[in-house]
Design a protein around this motif. Structure first.
Motif, PDB file in Angstrom:
ATOM      1  N   ARG A 329     -74.584  61.568-107.650  1.00 55.17           N
ATOM      2  CA  ARG A 329     -74.873  61.027-106.331  1.00 55.17           C
ATOM      3  C   ARG A 329     -74.789  62.099-105.260  1.00 55.17           C
ATOM      4  O   ARG A 329     -74.158  63.146-105.455  1.00 55.17           O
ATOM      5  N   GLU A 330     -75.417  61.804-104.138  1.00 54.05           N
ATOM      6  CA  GLU A 330     -75.331  62.681-102.966  1.00 54.05           C
ATOM      7  C   GLU A 330     -74.287  62.070-102.041  1.00 54.05           C
ATOM      8  O   GLU A 330     -74.430  60.930-101.600  1.00 54.05           O
ATOM      9  N   SER A 331     -73.241  62.824-101.720  1.00 51.39           N
ATOM     10  CA  SER A 331     -72.057  62.250-101.074  1.00 51.39           C
ATOM     11  C   SER A 331     -72.297  61.819 -99.632  1.00 51.39           C
ATOM     12  O   SER A 331     -71.713  60.827 -99.179  1.00 51.39           O
ATOM     13  N   TYR A 332     -73.129  62.547 -98.884  1.00 50.69           N
ATOM     14  CA  TYR A 332     -73.354  62.172 -97.490  1.00 50.69           C
ATOM     15  C   TYR A 332     -74.107  60.847 -97.408  1.00 50.69           C
ATOM     16  O   TYR A 332     -73.753  59.955 -96.626  1.00 50.69           O
ATOM     17  N   ALA A 333     -75.128  60.689 -98.247  1.00 51.89           N
ATOM     18  CA  ALA A 333     -75.864  59.422 -98.299  1.00 51.89           C
ATOM     19  C   ALA A 333     -74.940  58.294 -98.736  1.00 51.89           C
ATOM     20  O   ALA A 333     -75.032  57.162 -98.228  1.00 51.89           O
ATOM     21  N   ALA A 334     -74.040  58.580 -99.666  1.00 53.06           N
ATOM     22  CA  ALA A 334     -73.112  57.557-100.150  1.00 53.06           C
ATOM     23  C   ALA A 334     -72.194  57.076 -99.027  1.00 53.06           C
ATOM     24  O   ALA A 334     -71.871  55.884 -98.935  1.00 53.06           O
ATOM     25  N   LEU A 335     -71.761  57.994 -98.149  1.00 52.26           N
ATOM     26  CA  LEU A 335     -70.915  57.618 -97.015  1.00 52.26           C
ATOM     27  C   LEU A 335     -71.664  56.703 -96.049  1.00 52.26           C
ATOM     28  O   LEU A 335     -71.120  55.714 -95.550  1.00 52.26           O
ATOM     29  N   ILE A 336     -72.916  57.031 -95.787  1.00 55.55           N
ATOM     30  CA  ILE A 336     -73.737  56.192 -94.900  1.00 55.55           C
ATOM     31  C   ILE A 336     -73.955  54.826 -95.523  1.00 55.55           C
ATOM     32  O   ILE A 336     -73.853  53.788 -94.856  1.00 55.55           O
ATOM     33  N   LEU A 337     -74.228  54.796 -96.812  1.00 50.70           N
ATOM     34  CA  LEU A 337     -74.439  53.531 -97.511  1.00 50.70           C
ATOM     35  C   LEU A 337     -73.181  52.669 -97.489  1.00 50.70           C
ATOM     36  O   LEU A 337     -73.259  51.449 -97.347  1.00 50.70           O
ATOM     37  N   LYS A 338     -72.022  53.299 -97.614  1.00 51.50           N
ATOM     38  CA  LYS A 338     -70.766  52.543 -97.542  1.00 51.50           C
ATOM     39  C   LYS A 338     -70.637  51.857 -96.187  1.00 51.50           C
ATOM     40  O   LYS A 338     -70.212  50.701 -96.090  1.00 51.50           O
ATOM     41  N   LYS A 339     -71.017  52.553 -95.123  1.00 49.62           N
ATOM     42  CA  LYS A 339     -70.939  51.962 -93.784  1.00 49.62           C
ATOM     43  C   LYS A 339     -71.973  50.854 -93.606  1.00 49.62           C
ATOM     44  O   LYS A 339     -71.771  49.924 -92.833  1.00 49.62           O
ATOM     45  N   LEU A 340     -73.080  50.956 -94.333  1.00 50.72           N
ATOM     46  CA  LEU A 340     -74.142  49.957 -94.226  1.00 50.72           C
ATOM     47  C   LEU A 340     -73.837  48.683 -95.008  1.00 50.72           C
ATOM     48  O   LEU A 340     -74.149  47.579 -94.548  1.00 50.72           O
ATOM     49  N   ILE A 341     -73.236  48.818 -96.186  1.00 51.85           N
ATOM     50  CA  ILE A 341     -73.155  47.656 -97.078  1.00 51.85           C
ATOM     51  C   ILE A 341     -71.747  47.111 -97.272  1.00 51.85           C
ATOM     52  O   ILE A 341     -71.572  46.100 -97.947  1.00 51.85           O
ATOM     53  N   THR A 342     -70.742  47.778 -96.685  1.00 56.22           N
ATOM     54  CA  THR A 342     -69.376  47.252 -96.802  1.00 56.22           C
ATOM     55  C   THR A 342     -68.781  47.089 -95.401  1.00 56.22           C
ATOM     56  O   THR A 342     -69.263  47.689 -94.444  1.00 56.22           O
ATOM     57  N   PRO A 343     -67.723  46.313 -95.281  1.00 51.97           N
ATOM     58  CA  PRO A 343     -67.075  46.159 -93.967  1.00 51.97           C
ATOM     59  C   PRO A 343     -66.097  47.282 -93.649  1.00 51.97           C
ATOM     60  O   PRO A 343     -65.490  47.285 -92.584  1.00 51.97           O
ATOM     61  N   TRP A 344     -65.970  48.256 -94.568  1.00 50.29           N
ATOM     62  CA  TRP A 344     -64.889  49.225 -94.436  1.00 50.29           C
ATOM     63  C   TRP A 344     -65.320  50.482 -93.694  1.00 50.29           C
ATOM     64  O   TRP A 344     -66.475  50.886 -93.719  1.00 50.29           O
ATOM     65  N   ALA A 345     -64.347  51.122 -93.072  1.00 51.35           N
ATOM     66  CA  ALA A 345     -64.558  52.429 -92.460  1.00 51.35           C
ATOM     67  C   ALA A 345     -64.508  53.497 -93.547  1.00 51.35           C
ATOM     68  O   ALA A 345     -63.989  53.265 -94.643  1.00 51.35           O
ATOM     69  N   THR A 346     -65.060  54.669 -93.254  1.00 49.55           N
ATOM     70  CA  THR A 346     -64.950  55.794 -94.187  1.00 49.55           C
ATOM     71  C   THR A 346     -63.912  56.768 -93.642  1.00 49.55           C
ATOM     72  O   THR A 346     -63.629  56.801 -92.453  1.00 49.55           O
ATOM     73  N   GLY A 347     -63.359  57.568 -94.531  1.00 46.17           N
ATOM     74  CA  GLY A 347     -62.396  58.576 -94.097  1.00 46.17           C
ATOM     75  C   GLY A 347     -63.059  59.863 -93.666  1.00 46.17           C
ATOM     76  O   GLY A 347     -62.372  60.832 -93.312  1.00 46.17           O
ATOM     77  N   PHE A 348     -64.391  59.887 -93.670  1.00 51.24           N
ATOM     78  CA  PHE A 348     -65.120  61.106 -93.339  1.00 51.24           C
ATOM     79  C   PHE A 348     -65.226  61.238 -91.824  1.00 51.24           C
ATOM     80  O   PHE A 348     -65.893  60.450 -91.156  1.00 51.24           O
ATOM     81  N   VAL A 349     -64.568  62.256 -91.275  1.00 52.64           N
ATOM     82  CA  VAL A 349     -64.401  62.328 -89.814  1.00 52.64           C
ATOM     83  C   VAL A 349     -65.712  62.566 -89.068  1.00 52.64           C
ATOM     84  O   VAL A 349     -65.838  62.202 -87.896  1.00 52.64           O
ATOM     85  N   ASP A 350     -66.708  63.178 -89.722  1.00 53.06           N
ATOM     86  CA  ASP A 350     -67.978  63.459 -89.029  1.00 53.06           C
ATOM     87  C   ASP A 350     -68.766  62.196 -88.714  1.00 53.06           C
ATOM     88  O   ASP A 350     -69.687  62.220 -87.899  1.00 53.06           O
ATOM     89  N   LEU A 351     -68.430  61.087 -89.379  1.00 54.52           N
ATOM     90  CA  LEU A 351     -69.151  59.832 -89.151  1.00 54.52           C
ATOM     91  C   LEU A 351     -68.231  58.785 -88.518  1.00 54.52           C
ATOM     92  O   LEU A 351     -68.354  57.597 -88.776  1.00 54.52           O
ATOM     93  N   GLN A 352     -67.316  59.266 -87.679  1.00 54.34           N
ATOM     94  CA  GLN A 352     -66.394  58.353 -87.025  1.00 54.34           C
ATOM     95  C   GLN A 352     -66.598  58.364 -85.507  1.00 54.34           C
ATOM     96  O   GLN A 352     -66.892  59.395 -84.913  1.00 54.34           O
ATOM     97  N   SER A 353     -66.433  57.202 -84.924  1.00 56.92           N
ATOM     98  CA  SER A 353     -66.410  57.054 -83.465  1.00 56.92           C
ATOM     99  C   SER A 353     -65.360  56.000 -83.131  1.00 56.92           C
ATOM    100  O   SER A 353     -65.492  54.854 -83.573  1.00 56.92           O
ATOM    101  N   PRO A 354     -64.294  56.356 -82.385  1.00 55.18           N
ATOM    102  CA  PRO A 354     -63.989  57.653 -81.798  1.00 55.18           C
ATOM    103  C   PRO A 354     -63.967  58.762 -82.855  1.00 55.18           C
ATOM    104  O   PRO A 354     -63.700  58.525 -84.022  1.00 55.18           O
ATOM    105  N   CYS A 355     -64.266  59.975 -82.370  1.00 55.09           N
ATOM    106  CA  CYS A 355     -64.490  61.101 -83.267  1.00 55.09           C
ATOM    107  C   CYS A 355     -63.244  61.450 -84.075  1.00 55.09           C
ATOM    108  O   CYS A 355     -62.115  61.115 -83.704  1.00 55.09           O
ATOM    109  N   GLY A 356     -63.479  62.152 -85.173  1.00 51.24           N
ATOM    110  CA  GLY A 356     -62.376  62.543 -86.035  1.00 51.24           C
ATOM    111  C   GLY A 356     -61.565  63.707 -85.499  1.00 51.24           C
ATOM    112  O   GLY A 356     -60.387  63.853 -85.836  1.00 51.24           O
ATOM    113  N   SER A 357     -62.167  64.561 -84.671  1.00 52.30           N
ATOM    114  CA  SER A 357     -61.462  65.733 -84.152  1.00 52.30           C
ATOM    115  C   SER A 357     -60.228  65.300 -83.359  1.00 52.30           C
ATOM    116  O   SER A 357     -60.333  64.579 -82.370  1.00 52.30           O
ATOM    117  N   GLY A 358     -59.063  65.738 -83.805  1.00 50.39           N
ATOM    118  CA  GLY A 358     -57.829  65.387 -83.118  1.00 50.39           C
ATOM    119  C   GLY A 358     -57.295  64.025 -83.487  1.00 50.39           C
ATOM    120  O   GLY A 358     -56.102  63.866 -83.730  1.00 50.39           O
TER     121      GLY A 358
END
Length: 485
Positions: A329-358
């Motif tokens: 699998r391609e991991s970045y696409a998998a992270l986006i798909l997780k956000k699309l098809i599940t109710p859960w947040a991802t631990g990947f900070v680049d796809l978080q709002s509020p942002c992951g920095s800090g």
């Protein structure tokens, strides 16, 4: 007493209220609709116009989908507000535990010379007194790390080449185990795996380290990007990967690839190399505009369109491999798909709002300075201290996490409050990155809708959605499996 179910028609109505949603055109006659709480749907232009005019939706299946996914409501009592609030809270659950990933840059000495590395790298023969973390800084950093509110924390050792300071790594693990009373701690080491003794490898395996390494592709490409002494880094990397396999610990290893201009015509070869080495996934990562990568961009860089074309070719090839029986699998696409098809947040900070920095990441530099991300630390090493939060020996936790730097990041790191982002249908699946936007545009707010961070994320999210919606049954099943993991 008999009980009779109400007819389907009883749930249909020609009168309904629109709930908040965004929409954008993704194809010639197809629109993507999304809500703040992560629900989405694709409609043709006629149905969208009917919906916006609050007219009767003739297609009952679409009507009930709109209702079930909370785009419309026939409830005049507002009882569903609690449900929607719960959905929204679940999507933002990553905020509850504050910073969970803590990166310790133990040294900036390195035994590799990479074309895209940060400018702070020093030769491994450099004096460790000046370029390694002191024990005093390490002790204070561990205390701050263990003071975080989350019951689950990740401690990541980074460099330079972190394994050049194995005594510090071992000391840190010992201290964490002695001082920690109730937290679940995951250790990660970022290493090029070029120079690692069997004793050190056994230590990492025994303490269940996650080992993160770099593999840019087949031997010629990897060696072009990364040098080990006077030779390429490929052979020593593969030798140590084989050692880990022989020790039965390959499941603890993951690899990252960085896309350079030399990668763009080699998507099949790169993916085949990952499969050949035994990996089950790849993260197609673009070149970051920091350090040496910025200096030598004219030699190794490319525009966003070139990267997006490379990414889609890679994604299509990976899907085809899965159809042929290779689970990958391609991991970045998998992270986006997780956000699309599940109710859960991802631990990947680049796809978080509020942002992951800090808010999701804290970086402890070898000199005691604290930063909200590795990228902001790289900028500081080249002279720009804009994101320096303070110093572990000089500032309290409150000064570090509630100071002016974090206030600025908070102001620019929430999609809901950014122009363009707040109206974007892809916003619930995207993130905010004030650090990258500052580096590229000179402003922590960037140019939403136009800067490369936005163009790349928006394009890939749209690409994944279109592949999922328009997929044949086999492709759809593959993509759904990626998102469910």
């Amino acid at each position: 007493m008999s009980v009779k179910f109400r007819s389907k028609e009883a749930f249909s109505s020609t009168s309904y209220t629109l709930l908040p949603f965004r929409f954008t055109k993704i194809d010639e006659d197809q629109y993507f609709l999304s809500t703040d709480y992560g629900e989405w749907l694709c409609l043709d232009s006629y149905t969208l116009k009917t919906l916006l005019a609050k007219e009767r939706i003739v297609d009952e299946q679409i009507y009930f989908q709109l209702k079930a996914r909370h785009f419309i409501s026939t409830d005049t009592t507002n009882t569903q507000i609690d449900l929607l609030a719960s959905k929204y809270k679940t999507k933002k659950s990553f905020l509850e535990n504050f910073s969970q990933l803590h990166i310790f840059v133990l040294t900036v000495r390195c035994n590799n010379s990479c074309v895209y590395c940060q400018a702070s790298r020093k030769s491994c023969q450099s004096d460790h007194i000046y370029y390694d973390m002191s024990e005093e800084v390490l002790d204070k950093s561990i205390d701050l790390f263990l003071s975080m509110p989350s019951s689950k924390l990740t401690l990541e050792f980074q460099g330079g080449e972190s394994t050049l300071t194995m005594p510090l790594i071992k000391k840190a693990v010992q201290q964490v185990k002695e001082k920690n009373t109730d937290k679940d701690i995951q250790f990660v080491v970022c290493t090029n795996l070029c120079e690692l003794s069997d004793e050190d490898l056994d230590f990492m395996i025994a303490h269940n380290f996650s080992i993160s390494t770099s593999l840019d592709g087949p031997e010629e490409l990897h060696n072009h990007n990364r040098k080990f002494g006077r030779i390429g880094a490929y052979v020593p990397l593969v030798d140590n990967l084989n050692k880990i396999k022989n020790k039965g610990a390959f499941n603890q290893v993951s690899a990252l690839m960085t896309t350079t201009r030399q990668s763009l015509d080699l998507h099949k070869e790169i993916i085949d190399e990952y499969v050949r080495q035994g990996f089950r996934s790849i993260f197609i990562r673009e070149l970051n505009p920091y350090g040496f990568a910025q200096k030598y961009f004219h030699k190794i860089g490319y525009d966003s369109a070139s990267f997006l074309s490379f990414y889609e070719q890679s994604l299509d090839y990976i899907i085809e491999l899965n159809k042929q029986g290779t689970i990958f699998r391609e991991s970045y696409a998998a992270l986006i798909l997780k956000k699309l098809i599940t109710p859960w947040a991802t631990g990947f900070v680049d796809l978080q709002s509020p942002c992951g920095s800090g808010f999701g990441v804290t970086l402890y530099n070898y000199d005691g300075n604290i930063y909200p991300s590795d990228e902001s630390r790289m900028m500081a090493e080249t002279g720009d201290q804009y994101f320096r939060m303070g110093n572990i020996l000089e500032n309290t936790r409150e000064e570090l996490f509630f100071g002016s730097v974090m206030q600025r990041i908070a102001a620019a790191g929430v999609n809901d409050s950014l122009p363009v982002c707040s109206d974007c249908a892809f916003s619930p699946y995207c993130g905010a990155d004030p650090v990258r936007r500052y580096q590229v545009t000179g402003s922590i707010y960037g140019r939403p809708g136009k800067d490369e961070f936005c163009v790349k994320n928006k394009s890939i999210i749209q690409m994944v959605i279109k592949k999922l919606v328009g997929a044949d049954p086999q492709t759809r099943e593959i993509l759904l499996q990626w998102g469910a993991k």
